[in-house]
Design a protein around this motif. Structure first.
Motif, mmCIF file in Angstrom:
data_model
loop_
_atom_site.group_PDB
_atom_site.id
_atom_site.type_symbol
_atom_site.label_atom_id
_atom_site.label_comp_id
_atom_site.label_asym_id
_atom_site.label_seq_id
_atom_site.Cartn_x
_atom_site.Cartn_y
_atom_site.Cartn_z
ATOM 1 N N TYR A 276 1.936 -25.767 -30.384
ATOM 2 C CA TYR A 276 3.082 -26.647 -30.155
ATOM 3 C C TYR A 276 4.369 -25.848 -29.934
ATOM 4 N N THR A 277 4.583 -24.824 -30.765
ATOM 5 C CA THR A 277 5.828 -24.049 -30.639
ATOM 6 C C THR A 277 5.897 -23.338 -29.285
ATOM 7 N N MET A 278 4.781 -22.859 -28.776
ATOM 8 C CA MET A 278 4.760 -22.211 -27.463
ATOM 9 C C MET A 278 4.967 -23.252 -26.362
ATOM 10 N N PHE A 279 4.318 -24.391 -26.491
ATOM 11 C CA PHE A 279 4.434 -25.461 -25.502
ATOM 12 C C PHE A 279 5.890 -25.898 -25.349
ATOM 13 N N MET A 280 6.600 -25.971 -26.454
ATOM 14 C CA MET A 280 7.973 -26.467 -26.458
ATOM 15 C C MET A 280 9.022 -25.366 -26.251
ATOM 16 N N SER A 281 8.597 -24.137 -26.072
ATOM 17 C CA SER A 281 9.532 -23.007 -26.009
ATOM 18 C C SER A 281 10.331 -22.973 -24.701
ATOM 19 N N PRO A 282 11.485 -22.310 -24.730
ATOM 20 C CA PRO A 282 12.287 -22.163 -23.518
ATOM 21 C C PRO A 282 11.629 -21.187 -22.537
ATOM 22 N N VAL A 283 11.993 -21.328 -21.273
ATOM 23 C CA VAL A 283 11.548 -20.392 -20.239
ATOM 24 C C VAL A 283 12.179 -19.034 -20.526
ATOM 25 N N ASP A 284 11.414 -17.975 -20.364
ATOM 26 C CA ASP A 284 11.922 -16.610 -20.515
ATOM 27 C C ASP A 284 12.778 -16.290 -19.289
ATOM 28 N N LYS A 285 14.097 -16.426 -19.431
ATOM 29 C CA LYS A 285 15.018 -16.237 -18.302
ATOM 30 C C LYS A 285 15.150 -14.774 -17.883
ATOM 31 N N GLU A 286 14.763 -13.842 -18.744
ATOM 32 C CA GLU A 286 14.763 -12.434 -18.336
ATOM 33 C C GLU A 286 13.613 -12.172 -17.374
ATOM 34 N N LYS A 287 12.472 -12.771 -17.649
ATOM 35 C CA LYS A 287 11.285 -12.588 -16.806
ATOM 36 C C LYS A 287 11.347 -13.478 -15.561
ATOM 37 N N TYR A 288 11.928 -14.678 -15.699
ATOM 38 C CA TYR A 288 12.003 -15.653 -14.605
ATOM 39 C C TYR A 288 13.447 -16.124 -14.419
ATOM 40 N N PRO A 289 14.355 -15.249 -13.971
ATOM 41 C CA PRO A 289 15.779 -15.625 -13.873
ATOM 42 C C PRO A 289 16.058 -16.709 -12.833
ATOM 43 N N GLU A 290 15.153 -16.891 -11.862
ATOM 44 C CA GLU A 290 15.374 -17.867 -10.797
ATOM 45 C C GLU A 290 14.998 -19.294 -11.199
ATOM 46 N N ILE A 291 14.353 -19.468 -12.331
ATOM 47 C CA ILE A 291 13.881 -20.785 -12.764
ATOM 48 C C ILE A 291 15.037 -21.607 -13.340
ATOM 49 N N LYS A 292 15.166 -22.843 -12.855
ATOM 50 C CA LYS A 292 16.221 -23.744 -13.335
ATOM 51 C C LYS A 292 15.779 -24.539 -14.554
ATOM 52 N N GLN A 293 14.467 -24.818 -14.648
ATOM 53 C CA GLN A 293 13.949 -25.611 -15.766
ATOM 54 C C GLN A 293 14.237 -24.879 -17.074
ATOM 55 N N GLU A 294 14.690 -25.615 -18.081
ATOM 56 C CA GLU A 294 15.083 -24.993 -19.344
ATOM 57 C C GLU A 294 13.894 -24.636 -20.238
ATOM 58 N N PHE A 295 12.885 -25.522 -20.281
ATOM 59 C CA PHE A 295 11.755 -25.315 -21.184
ATOM 60 C C PHE A 295 10.460 -25.087 -20.405
#
Length: 91
Positions: A64-83
């Motif tokens: 559950y904690t992984m499912f609900m975690s934020p996107v890793d913005k360092e690895k995927y800086p182009e992603i707009k989705q927050e979680f």
């Protein structure tokens, strides 16, 4: 921001849906239906059971904690989705 809650029956998208073609999007790529929230019988860790809405409709389980975690913005800086997974807005 309020508490995020997901429930059985919710349709969610994985953040990688932002990186696919229009054709893949029409095929529901990276869309999933939450089957339920489960508890691991030995560790008591909460898990999300979910099913792909594309391909062979495999079922998956993820902590559950992984499912609900934020996107890793360092690895995927182009992603707009927050979680990692977010509910699809119904129209």
């Amino acid at each position: 921001m309020g508490v995020r809650r997901l429930h059985a029956g919710d349709v969610v998208q994985h953040f990688k849906r932002e990186m696919i073609s229009e054709e893949e999007a029409k095929a529901n790529m990276y869309l999933y239906k939450i089957v339920g929230i489960a508890e691991h019988s030995e560790t008591r860790e909460m898990m999300v059971v979910y099913q792909a809405l594309y391909g062979d409709f495999k079922m998956y389980v993820r902590p559950y904690t992984m499912f609900m975690s934020p996107v890793d913005k360092e690895k995927y800086p182009e992603i707009k989705q927050e979680f990692r997974f977010e509910r699809v807005k119904s129209e």
